[in-house]
Design an enzyme around this catalytic site. Structure first.
Site, mmCIF file in Angstrom:
data_model
loop_
_atom_site.group_PDB
_atom_site.id
_atom_site.type_symbol
_atom_site.label_atom_id
_atom_site.label_comp_id
_atom_site.label_asym_id
_atom_site.label_seq_id
_atom_site.Cartn_x
_atom_site.Cartn_y
_atom_site.Cartn_z
ATOM 1 N N TYR A 1 75.758 -64.855 -48.256
ATOM 2 C CA TYR A 1 77.015 -64.166 -47.964
ATOM 3 C C TYR A 1 78.131 -65.164 -47.702
ATOM 4 O O TYR A 1 77.883 -66.369 -47.555
ATOM 5 C CB TYR A 1 76.844 -63.220 -46.771
ATOM 6 C CG TYR A 1 76.768 -63.881 -45.408
ATOM 7 C CD1 TYR A 1 75.657 -64.623 -45.019
ATOM 8 C CD2 TYR A 1 77.828 -63.776 -44.506
ATOM 9 C CE1 TYR A 1 75.596 -65.224 -43.772
ATOM 10 C CE2 TYR A 1 77.771 -64.372 -43.244
ATOM 11 C CZ TYR A 1 76.652 -65.090 -42.886
ATOM 12 O OH TYR A 1 76.603 -65.696 -41.653
ATOM 13 N N ARG B 1 81.100 -72.826 -51.909
ATOM 14 C CA ARG B 1 79.877 -72.772 -51.091
ATOM 15 C C ARG B 1 78.956 -71.650 -51.553
ATOM 16 O O ARG B 1 77.725 -71.800 -51.556
ATOM 17 C CB ARG B 1 80.200 -72.617 -49.607
ATOM 18 C CG ARG B 1 78.917 -72.668 -48.748
ATOM 19 C CD ARG B 1 79.188 -72.686 -47.270
ATOM 20 N NE ARG B 1 79.896 -71.508 -46.841
ATOM 21 C CZ ARG B 1 80.449 -71.363 -45.644
ATOM 22 N NH1 ARG B 1 80.357 -72.343 -44.761
ATOM 23 N NH2 ARG B 1 81.086 -70.262 -45.316
ATOM 24 N N ARG C 1 58.202 -53.761 -54.122
ATOM 25 C CA ARG C 1 58.220 -54.859 -53.165
ATOM 26 C C ARG C 1 57.212 -55.912 -53.582
ATOM 27 O O ARG C 1 56.041 -55.605 -53.792
ATOM 28 C CB ARG C 1 57.893 -54.358 -51.763
ATOM 29 C CG ARG C 1 57.905 -55.468 -50.701
ATOM 30 C CD ARG C 1 57.675 -54.907 -49.296
ATOM 31 N NE ARG C 1 57.753 -55.971 -48.298
ATOM 32 C CZ ARG C 1 56.721 -56.743 -47.930
ATOM 33 N NH1 ARG C 1 55.525 -56.576 -48.466
ATOM 34 N NH2 ARG C 1 56.889 -57.695 -47.018
ATOM 35 N N LYS D 1 73.741 -70.358 -46.860
ATOM 36 C CA LYS D 1 74.299 -69.283 -46.022
ATOM 37 C C LYS D 1 73.601 -67.957 -46.312
ATOM 38 O O LYS D 1 74.140 -67.078 -46.986
ATOM 39 C CB LYS D 1 75.808 -69.182 -46.248
ATOM 40 C CG LYS D 1 76.529 -68.404 -45.164
ATOM 41 C CD LYS D 1 78.016 -68.635 -45.234
ATOM 42 C CE LYS D 1 78.806 -67.699 -44.365
ATOM 43 N NZ LYS D 1 78.486 -67.820 -42.943
ATOM 44 N N GLU E 1 74.442 -76.397 -33.942
ATOM 45 C CA GLU E 1 75.716 -75.705 -34.156
ATOM 46 C C GLU E 1 75.731 -74.450 -33.296
ATOM 47 O O GLU E 1 74.756 -74.133 -32.619
ATOM 48 C CB GLU E 1 75.889 -75.357 -35.638
ATOM 49 C CG GLU E 1 74.766 -74.497 -36.192
ATOM 50 C CD GLU E 1 74.821 -74.314 -37.709
ATOM 51 O OE1 GLU E 1 75.914 -74.400 -38.294
ATOM 52 O OE2 GLU E 1 73.747 -74.061 -38.289
HETATM 53 N N1 PMP Z 1 77.531 -72.336 -38.646
HETATM 54 C C1 PMP Z 1 76.981 -71.119 -38.756
HETATM 55 C C2 PMP Z 1 75.557 -70.928 -38.381
HETATM 56 C C3 PMP Z 1 77.764 -70.030 -39.195
HETATM 57 O O1 PMP Z 1 77.215 -68.808 -39.308
HETATM 58 C C4 PMP Z 1 79.138 -70.240 -39.494
HETATM 59 C C5 PMP Z 1 80.000 -69.086 -39.906
HETATM 60 N N2 PMP Z 1 79.875 -68.784 -41.258
HETATM 61 C C6 PMP Z 1 79.658 -71.535 -39.375
HETATM 62 C C7 PMP Z 1 78.820 -72.566 -38.950
HETATM 63 C C8 PMP Z 1 81.096 -71.840 -39.698
HETATM 64 O O2 PMP Z 1 81.294 -71.865 -41.101
HETATM 65 P P1 PMP Z 1 82.689 -71.459 -41.726
HETATM 66 O O3 PMP Z 1 83.710 -72.377 -41.135
HETATM 67 O O4 PMP Z 1 82.496 -71.696 -43.177
HETATM 68 O O5 PMP Z 1 82.934 -70.031 -41.377
#
Ligand code: PMP
Length: 284
Positions: free
Chosen positions: A31, A50, A99, A148, A180
């Site tokens: 996403y 991305r 599935r 992502k 993070e």
């Molecule tokens: N780390 C994680 C785990 C996230 O979910 C996000 C949000 N998408 C970010 C960092 C920040 O990424 P971005 O600046 O691309 O939104």
């Protein structure tokens, strides 16, 4: 609200996806969330790049061209009259009607879904003025956080843990080092130096991170990309996080420890201003 599903613009109540969709059954999906300010898309190019990287890392077909994706984003923003808000986009590997763990054959079409979220006042949020409080939690996510995917159960649990603790969000710690935030990249500032973890498979390569670090460099601020501990962050002069939906968000408390005088720090405030100004100028 009008949403987009596989080529159609529909009222949200009429939009449907198969119960066998691998996005639903297996989180076999990626996403992007792009913010909208002044009716325009912030850093669409970064998100589109991305998205393609996430898709190719998972051997998933791109649902359409970047140009077509931009048109869908713009049309949804227009149809829903979004001045400030978000566009959510999800691509799943689709469904072959059953599935199975194995990926389906190439004849299976990806599912593409987009919807908007109206967020008046997004750029001027109360939290950005007061700063937010965070807690630290263990990072128990899988090892490819640079992709992502929609596997967001642990980040959701992390936000619930933060809420229970009377905080706003959580930073995750692995092997003694901060990875993070649950949905953002993490930074602290000590003696004028901005410290953040280097890119790897352990963290998402934030679109906002990339832009903010470039702008910090242009503003002659010092940046160190290195591993850091939560104790270093607690002893910092200031801290902040970045994401496409929160931009640069000051952090004023970590695990109950107040940073500085408890107000958003000067570097976080300045970076937020620069980021908003420059990215609104470049918005499409
Ligand atoms: N780390 C994680 C785990 C996230 O979910 C996000 C949000 N998408 C970010 C960092 C920040 O990424 P971005 O600046 O691309 O939104």
């Amino acid at each position: 609200r009008t949403v987009y599903v596989n080529g159609d613009y529909l009222p949200e109540t009429e939009a449907k996806v198969s119960i066998f969709d691998r996005g639903f059954l297996m989180a076999d999906a990626v996403y992007e969330v792009t913010s909208v300010l002044g009716g325009k898309l912030i850093d669409f190019e970064g998100h589109a790049l991305r998205l393609n990287r996430s898709l190719s890392e998972l051997d998933m077909a791109a649902p359409c061209s970047k140009e077509a994706l931009l048109e869908i984003h713009r049309k949804l923003v227009e149809l829903n009259g979004i001045e400030e808000g978000l566009v959510y986009l999800q691509v799943t590997r689709g469904s072959d009607g059953d599935r199975d763990f194995l990926f389906p054959g190439e004849e299976t079409q990806p599912t593409l879904v987009l919807f908007t979220q109206n967020k008046p006042g997004l750029a001027d949020s109360p939290a950005s003025k007061t700063g937010i409080k965070i807690i630290s939690i263990e990072d128990v996510r899988w090892g490819r956080r640079d992709i992502k995917t929609t596997q967001l159960l642990y980040p959701s649990m992390g936000k619930m843990m933060a809420k229970k603790a009377g905080a706003d969000d959580a930073w995750m710690v692995e092997d003694g080092h901060v990875t993070e935030g649950t949905s953002n990249n993490a930074y602290f500032v000590k003696d004028g130096v901005i410290v953040t973890r280097p890119l790897s498979t352990e963290i998402l390569h934030g679109i906002t991170r990339k832009a903010v670090l470039r702008m910090a460099e242009e503003a002659q601020l010092k940046i160190e990309e290195r591993l850091f501990t939560i104790d270093e962050a607690k002893a910092a002069d200031e801290a902040f996080c970045t994401s496409a939906s929160a931009f640069v968000m000051p952090i004023v408390e970590i695990d109950g420890v107040m940073l500085g005088d408890g107000a958003p720090g000067p570097i976080a405030k300045r970076l937020r201003e620069i980021y908003l100004e420059e990215s609104i100028k470049a918005a499409v």
